[in-house]
Structures are given as C-alpha cells and as structure tokens.
Motif scaffolding. Structure first.
Motif, PDB file in Angstrom:
ATOM      1  N   HIS A  70       0.808  -1.218   0.000  1.00  0.00           N
ATOM      2  CA  HIS A  70       0.000   0.000   0.000  1.00  0.00           C
ATOM      3  C   HIS A  70       0.845   1.273   0.000  1.00  0.00           C
ATOM      4  CE1 HIS A  70      -3.622  -2.328   0.605  1.00  0.00           C
ATOM      5  NE2 HIS A  70      -3.081  -2.913   1.658  1.00  0.00           N
ATOM      6  N   ALA A  71       2.101   1.170   0.385  1.00  0.00           N
ATOM      7  CA  ALA A  71       2.978   2.338   0.458  1.00  0.00           C
ATOM      8  C   ALA A  71       4.015   2.282  -0.656  1.00  0.00           C
ATOM      9  CB  ALA A  71       3.667   2.416   1.815  1.00  0.00           C
ATOM     10  N   ARG A  84       0.803   6.608   0.489  1.00  0.00           N
ATOM     11  CA  ARG A  84       0.079   5.442   0.976  1.00  0.00           C
ATOM     12  C   ARG A  84      -1.355   5.539   0.474  1.00  0.00           C
ATOM     13  NH1 ARG A  84       1.238   1.636   4.795  1.00  0.00           N
ATOM     14  NH2 ARG A  84      -0.493   0.540   5.760  1.00  0.00           N
ATOM     15  N   TRP A 153       7.740   2.163   8.511  1.00  0.00           N
ATOM     16  CA  TRP A 153       6.474   2.219   9.240  1.00  0.00           C
ATOM     17  C   TRP A 153       6.656   1.532  10.583  1.00  0.00           C
ATOM     18  CZ3 TRP A 153       2.710   5.258   7.703  1.00  0.00           C
ATOM     19  CH2 TRP A 153       2.575   5.554   6.349  1.00  0.00           C
TER      20      TRP A 153
END
Length: 248
Positions: A70-71, A84, A153
């Motif tokens: 997703h990033a 993101r 993250w």
C-alpha cells in the motif's frame, strides 16, 4: 560522397569480423562481479559474460513498493516521497539532495525499511558534544555531507529509524541483499570521496552488516572506478553476486 568517404566505408567493410566484434565489446565499461567464495573469502573482480547481466541502468525516477503493497516510495530530482493509497504521507526536507533509495529489510529485523542516501548541510553541535564524546573536529558549517538514513512504518507512522552521522567515504549507490549465502541481508555500497564531484564514479565497493547499533564493515574492494551497482547471481551458485561496471 567524396572519394575519402568512399575509401573509409570500404576500409570498414573489409575489416575482419573479429576486429569489429572486439571494438563493439570494448565500446563501454565491462561488467565485473565480486563473489563470495563459500563464506570464506571474497574473490574478484571476475570478468563475466556480458549477456548474463540483466540489470537496467538507474533512471531519474526511482520507485520502491513496501511489503504491505500500500505504500510506495519514489525518488525524483533529489526529492523522496512516500504515498500510501495515493495520499502523500512524507516528503524529504528541501535542504536534502536524496541520491538513492532502496526498500528492503536492511537491519534484518524481519520488517522492511527504506534506506536513503542523501547530501545535506552540516550543522555543528554545541562544543560540549564534541568534547564529551571526543569526536574529531567537525566539518565546516553548512558544507554538504553525505549521510545514510533508514525510515519505515512503525506504530502506524512513517518515521526515522536510524540516521548516520556524516559518512567518511560518501556513498553514491547502494543495494541490499544476501551476498554471502547465510540467510541475512548485507548493505552493499559504492564509496566515493569528498574530493570528487557528486556524479563521479566510485573508488571502492564495500559490504556492511547491521550490528544492532550501526553498520559494521565486512569487506572492501581494491581500488577501481565503479558505477551501476546491482546484485545478481551470475555464477550459478544461488548466492547473489555484486555486479558493477569498471571504467578503467
């Protein structure tokens, strides 16, 4: 076409094929591989079959997708950004000139990080900092210095995980992978010099391993004029080899 031009064309056409092939083979820098020999020693540089190399040249735009899918981290014109699900969540500071990025498990903690090689102005800490830790004399205030940062993250936020001090031998390119076959990643870099220009080819290839606090040197190549770093198994032993082009 004049007579001299016709003569030149005929001369080229009459050259033996071997001479023409040799000219084509030496038209650009050769790819060479540094390979780990069964965990005991480094060998190389070893000339390799140029047709085995599938690594593309680095482009102005670089992009890496993090493990969750997703990033996405992008690098263009010295600016790194993290999106993101199409939302911009982070952009490198305007004073940074980011030169290379790679997304991988750089510190072998089982999670993916992004390593950034960047140039930024050096700002002197208070004198007590250097006196207490007995650091060498700092560089000139505001001079551009090369640094390596790890971001990732953690706790649902994009944040710095580790930031180096200015690096003694500035990094021009980096790659991450298991180059000794032990199941853990190493950080492979091309090292230059502050006396060189930012775009000049590097003088050494070096391999580093995360030790829990920072990166420890594992190996450094002989002198060379290296560029276009990539990792690829070209020796067929199922272990990544370090590929570079040598301008010499």
């Amino acid at each position: 076409m004049n007579r001299s031009s016709i003569a030149l064309v005929l001369f080229v056409l009459l050259l033996p094929p071997a001479l023409l092939d040799n000219h084509q083979a030496t038209a650009g820098p050769d790819w060479v591989a540094f390979s780990y020999d069964h965990g005991a020693q480094w060998s190389g540089p070893t000339p390799i079959d140029q047709q085995l190399v599938t690594a593309p040249y680095r482009e102005t735009l670089q992009q890496a997708t993090l493990g969750d899918g997703h990033a996405v981290v992008t690098l263009q014109d010295g600016v790194a950004q993290v999106h993101r699900e199409s939302d911009l969540v982070w952009r490198s500071l305007p004073s940074w000139d980011v030169r290379d990025i790679v997304a991988a498990d750089v510190n072998n903690d089982g999670r993916q990080e992004v390593a950034l090689v960047l140039w930024k102005p050096f700002f002197r800490e208070p004198d007590i900092f250097y006196d207490t830790f007995r650091f060498p004399s700092p560089w000139e205030e505001g001079s551009l210095r090369n640094q390596l940062f790890l971001y990732g993250w953690r706790y649902s936020a994009w944040q710095p995980l580790w930031c180096s001090s200015p690096i003694a031998d500035p990094i021009s390119e980096l790659a991450v992978g298991d180059v000794d076959g032990d199941g853990a990643n190493e950080l492979v870099v091309l090292e230059g010099s502050y006396a060189d220009t930012l775009d000049q080819a590097a003088g050494h290839v070096s391999v580093w391993r995360w030790n829990g606090w920072g990166f420890a040197l594992q190996w450094r190549s002989p002198d060379g004029t290296y560029e276009h770093l990539t990792l690829q198994d070209v020796t067929g032993d199922n272990i990544l080899d370090i590929l570079v082009q040598d301008r010499r």
